[in-house]
Scaffold this motif. Structure first.
Motif, PDB file in Angstrom:
ATOM      1  N   SER A 299     -64.244  14.531 112.887  1.00 52.35           N
ATOM      2  CA  SER A 299     -64.115  15.183 114.967  1.00 52.35           C
ATOM      3  C   SER A 299     -63.393  16.067 115.252  1.00 52.35           C
ATOM      4  O   SER A 299     -61.649  15.970 114.303  1.00 52.35           O
ATOM      5  CB  SER A 299     -64.797  14.129 115.338  1.00 52.35           C
ATOM      6  OG  SER A 299     -64.883  14.729 116.781  1.00 52.35           O
ATOM      7  N   GLY A 300     -63.519  17.098 115.990  1.00 52.91           N
ATOM      8  CA  GLY A 300     -62.648  17.850 116.281  1.00 52.91           C
ATOM      9  C   GLY A 300     -61.414  16.719 117.559  1.00 52.91           C
ATOM     10  O   GLY A 300     -60.612  16.293 116.949  1.00 52.91           O
ATOM     11  N   THR A 301     -62.148  17.239 118.894  1.00 52.26           N
ATOM     12  CA  THR A 301     -62.036  16.589 119.648  1.00 52.26           C
ATOM     13  C   THR A 301     -61.983  15.305 119.537  1.00 52.26           C
ATOM     14  O   THR A 301     -60.370  13.948 120.211  1.00 52.26           O
ATOM     15  CB  THR A 301     -62.966  16.515 121.079  1.00 52.26           C
ATOM     16  OG1 THR A 301     -62.614  17.910 121.107  1.00 52.26           O
ATOM     17  CG2 THR A 301     -61.998  15.845 122.226  1.00 52.26           C
ATOM     18  N   ALA A 302     -62.685  14.379 119.027  1.00 49.89           N
ATOM     19  CA  ALA A 302     -62.721  12.846 119.197  1.00 49.89           C
ATOM     20  C   ALA A 302     -61.253  11.873 117.911  1.00 49.89           C
ATOM     21  O   ALA A 302     -60.513  11.485 118.425  1.00 49.89           O
ATOM     22  CB  ALA A 302     -63.502  12.201 118.643  1.00 49.89           C
ATOM     23  N   ASN A 303     -61.068  12.445 117.261  1.00 46.63           N
ATOM     24  CA  ASN A 303     -60.153  12.491 116.141  1.00 46.63           C
ATOM     25  C   ASN A 303     -58.222  12.784 117.170  1.00 46.63           C
ATOM     26  O   ASN A 303     -57.737  12.323 117.006  1.00 46.63           O
ATOM     27  CB  ASN A 303     -59.694  13.547 115.329  1.00 46.63           C
ATOM     28  CG  ASN A 303     -61.038  12.941 113.702  1.00 46.63           C
ATOM     29  OD1 ASN A 303     -61.809  12.425 114.246  1.00 46.63           O
ATOM     30  ND2 ASN A 303     -60.942  13.537 112.674  1.00 46.63           N
ATOM     31  N   GLU A 304     -58.209  14.287 117.853  1.00 51.12           N
ATOM     32  CA  GLU A 304     -57.336  14.344 118.511  1.00 51.12           C
ATOM     33  C   GLU A 304     -57.083  13.382 119.381  1.00 51.12           C
ATOM     34  O   GLU A 304     -56.562  12.648 119.753  1.00 51.12           O
ATOM     35  CB  GLU A 304     -57.204  15.895 119.171  1.00 51.12           C
ATOM     36  CG  GLU A 304     -57.623  17.273 118.154  1.00 51.12           C
ATOM     37  CD  GLU A 304     -57.887  17.795 118.569  1.00 51.12           C
ATOM     38  OE1 GLU A 304     -57.568  18.391 120.194  1.00 51.12           O
ATOM     39  OE2 GLU A 304     -57.905  18.767 118.507  1.00 51.12           O
ATOM     40  N   GLN A 305     -58.253  12.454 120.737  1.00 51.25           N
ATOM     41  CA  GLN A 305     -58.154  11.860 121.357  1.00 51.25           C
ATOM     42  C   GLN A 305     -57.459  10.700 120.720  1.00 51.25           C
ATOM     43  O   GLN A 305     -56.927   9.605 121.113  1.00 51.25           O
ATOM     44  CB  GLN A 305     -59.318  11.522 121.723  1.00 51.25           C
ATOM     45  CG  GLN A 305     -59.922  12.838 122.859  1.00 51.25           C
ATOM     46  CD  GLN A 305     -61.286  12.721 123.471  1.00 51.25           C
ATOM     47  OE1 GLN A 305     -61.778  12.057 122.673  1.00 51.25           O
ATOM     48  NE2 GLN A 305     -61.169  13.478 124.551  1.00 51.25           N
ATOM     49  N   LEU A 306     -57.879  10.319 119.312  1.00 47.68           N
ATOM     50  CA  LEU A 306     -58.240   8.215 118.846  1.00 47.68           C
ATOM     51  C   LEU A 306     -56.033   8.911 118.630  1.00 47.68           C
ATOM     52  O   LEU A 306     -55.000   7.921 119.497  1.00 47.68           O
ATOM     53  CB  LEU A 306     -58.694   8.299 117.182  1.00 47.68           C
ATOM     54  CG  LEU A 306     -59.517   8.013 118.180  1.00 47.68           C
ATOM     55  CD1 LEU A 306     -59.206   5.885 118.417  1.00 47.68           C
ATOM     56  CD2 LEU A 306     -60.588   8.178 118.955  1.00 47.68           C
ATOM     57  N   ALA A 307     -55.971  10.086 118.139  1.00 47.06           N
ATOM     58  CA  ALA A 307     -54.667  10.122 118.045  1.00 47.06           C
ATOM     59  C   ALA A 307     -53.385  10.274 119.117  1.00 47.06           C
ATOM     60  O   ALA A 307     -52.258   9.536 119.338  1.00 47.06           O
ATOM     61  CB  ALA A 307     -54.129  11.789 117.347  1.00 47.06           C
ATOM     62  N   GLY A 308     -54.225  10.683 120.003  1.00 45.11           N
ATOM     63  CA  GLY A 308     -52.642  10.761 121.798  1.00 45.11           C
ATOM     64  C   GLY A 308     -53.162   9.561 121.919  1.00 45.11           C
ATOM     65  O   GLY A 308     -52.422   9.011 122.937  1.00 45.11           O
ATOM     66  N   LEU A 309     -54.148   8.691 121.384  1.00 46.27           N
ATOM     67  CA  LEU A 309     -53.913   6.390 122.574  1.00 46.27           C
ATOM     68  C   LEU A 309     -52.777   5.939 121.318  1.00 46.27           C
ATOM     69  O   LEU A 309     -52.594   5.002 121.418  1.00 46.27           O
ATOM     70  CB  LEU A 309     -55.518   6.186 121.970  1.00 46.27           C
ATOM     71  CG  LEU A 309     -55.935   5.938 123.058  1.00 46.27           C
ATOM     72  CD1 LEU A 309     -57.116   5.833 122.413  1.00 46.27           C
ATOM     73  CD2 LEU A 309     -55.550   6.152 124.350  1.00 46.27           C
ATOM     74  N   GLY A 310     -52.143   6.989 119.924  1.00 47.06           N
ATOM     75  CA  GLY A 310     -51.391   6.318 119.091  1.00 47.06           C
ATOM     76  C   GLY A 310     -51.911   5.704 118.073  1.00 47.06           C
ATOM     77  O   GLY A 310     -51.318   4.784 117.757  1.00 47.06           O
ATOM     78  N   ILE A 311     -53.073   5.898 117.911  1.00 45.93           N
ATOM     79  CA  ILE A 311     -54.103   5.866 116.525  1.00 45.93           C
ATOM     80  C   ILE A 311     -54.195   6.611 115.723  1.00 45.93           C
ATOM     81  O   ILE A 311     -54.275   7.664 115.541  1.00 45.93           O
ATOM     82  CB  ILE A 311     -55.522   5.895 116.853  1.00 45.93           C
ATOM     83  CG1 ILE A 311     -55.441   4.403 118.164  1.00 45.93           C
ATOM     84  CG2 ILE A 311     -56.274   4.681 116.138  1.00 45.93           C
ATOM     85  CD1 ILE A 311     -57.051   3.933 119.267  1.00 45.93           C
ATOM     86  N   PRO A 312     -53.696   5.504 114.678  1.00 39.20           N
ATOM     87  CA  PRO A 312     -53.706   6.580 113.381  1.00 39.20           C
ATOM     88  C   PRO A 312     -55.102   7.000 112.769  1.00 39.20           C
ATOM     89  O   PRO A 312     -56.512   6.139 112.444  1.00 39.20           O
ATOM     90  CB  PRO A 312     -52.818   6.167 111.625  1.00 39.20           C
ATOM     91  CG  PRO A 312     -52.217   4.902 112.764  1.00 39.20           C
ATOM     92  CD  PRO A 312     -53.100   4.264 114.277  1.00 39.20           C
TER      93      PRO A 312
END
Length: 397
Positions: A299-312
């Protein structure tokens, strides 16, 4: 006195979501011109009216992601309908307090024409480009990604258009510096992606003390290829609790051969196969994202949001339309150590999940990269205040 309506122009799923969230912060009636798809997030506002035609593309808004995407979009009337949207947007800007563009250079072109012909303030919210896409790209990389050249960095014509806008907002501090060095007074006020991350929608049953693995097949048609691979990978990982954040109807679920889908209700189903039962949750992305210890995403945005939460995040390329090899490479440059792109087979994905879970240092590096490269929420209220200011100044002149 009733405030003038505002025209929003956006061109993509994430852009519609950002635009609608921003519009919801404003005390104005909203006109919206979605250049790709129906703009459903705007329709949910209650005070919004769509301007012009709907353009539904087989590529989901990625005509230059591959030659196949472009051919399919052209076959559905891409050129004729796109030209019509320019006149739709120009008509929608009549009497508007301001024109707000949420999207790429093409959306900015449409918005610039609509705003200038009607002498309206123009605000550009650019949630796509990042100077971080240039990290390690090099000449050879740029040549390999010629079809994504305008997605890797702003073209001269986009910078020229941005200089003519009354306000420009970009997605990260690196991009703010890049724009400002080229004469565009762009501002970074926070992460758009994190602003639209929903709060946890409901409690999740996580009674078992195991790491939570979020599976993010995404909102594009890539899910038909990626979900079966994710499910088979998760079945190889009895030591984790896998949860699929599912954004579609149950009819759209594509299962591995031999698997079955047990639908429990409108919000939850269970994919059963290879000795595993994996929940698919609808309307629970915020809850899944915040429960996750690790994610597999196409996913585009969802991947970035998880990364933004500090999640690999672990990713693998599909045949498209969105999460192609080129897109995966670009997102890897954007997210740095927060994203690992591996071969798209269940065994490789399961091995990567175990490697990340077993390496605390690696998880720490991924978390730091995601938090610093994506940034914190808080952009949209500041942008809303600027829109109000520009619209009010226009009314008083």
């Amino acid at each position: 006195m009733t405030p003038s309506p505002l025209l929003f122009i956006s061109n993509g799923t994430a852009e519609d979501l950002i635009g609608a969230r921003l519009a919801g912060l404003l005390d104005h009636k909203i006109r919206y011109s979605p250049l790709v798809g129906e703009g459903l997030p705007y329709a949910k506002l209650g005070n919004a009216n769509r301007v012009g035609r709907v353009l539904s593309l087989p590529s989901g808004g990625f005509p230059f992601g591959s030659l196949e995407n472009l051919k399919a979009d052209l076959g559905t009337g891409l050129i004729g309908n796109s030209i019509g949207q320019w006149s739709d947007a120009t008509r929608g800007a009549r009497g508007a307090g301001a024109v707000v563009v949420v999207g790429d250079a093409y959306a900015l072109m449409v918005g610039t024409v609509a705003a200038r012909l009607n002498k309206r303030p123009l605000i550009h919210v650019q949630p796509l480009l990042s100077a971080q896409y240039l990290d390690g790209l090099g000449v050879r990389g740029a040549l390999r990604e010629l079809n994504a050249l305008g997605a890797n960095l702003p073209m001269p014509y986009e910078l020229r258009l941005a200089r003519g806008a009354d306000a420009v907002f970009v997605r990260d501090a690196a991009t703010q510096r890049y724009y400002q060095q080229r004469g565009v007074p762009a501002r970074f006020t926070g992460s758009f992606a994190m602003d639209v991350l929903p709060a946890p929608e409901r409690e999740l049953d996580l009674s078992e003390n195991r790491p939570v693995l979020a599976l993010l097949p995404g909102s594009r048609e890539d899910h038909r290829e990626s979900l079966p691979v994710m499910l088979r990978a998760a079945a190889l990982l009895p030591e984790v609790t896998p949860l699929v954040a599912w954004p579609h109807d149950w009819e759209a679920v594509t299962l591995p051969q031999g698997w079955t889908l047990n639908i429990q209700n409108d919000a939850e189903a269970l994919a059963v196969g290879d000795g595993a039962g994996i929940p698919l949750l609808r309307g629970a992305f915020g809850a899944v994202a915040r429960a996750a210890d690790l994610a597999i995403g196409t996913s585009g945005t969802a991947n970035e949001q998880l990364a933004g939460l500090g999640i690999p995040v672990i990713a693998f390329a599909t045949r498209g339309p969105q999460y192609t090899e080129g897109f995966a490479r670009r997102q890897g440059r954007l997210l740095g150590a927060a994203l690992q792109v591996v071969e798209g087979n269940p065994a490789a994905l399961a091995a990567q999940v175990r490697a990340v879970l077993d390496d605390r240092s690696r998880r720490g590096q991924a978390a730091l990269a995601g938090l610093t490269r994506i940034g914190l929420a808080g952009a949209l209220p500041l942008i809303a205040a600027e829109i109000e200011r520009l619209a009010e100044n226009k009314k008083n002149t």
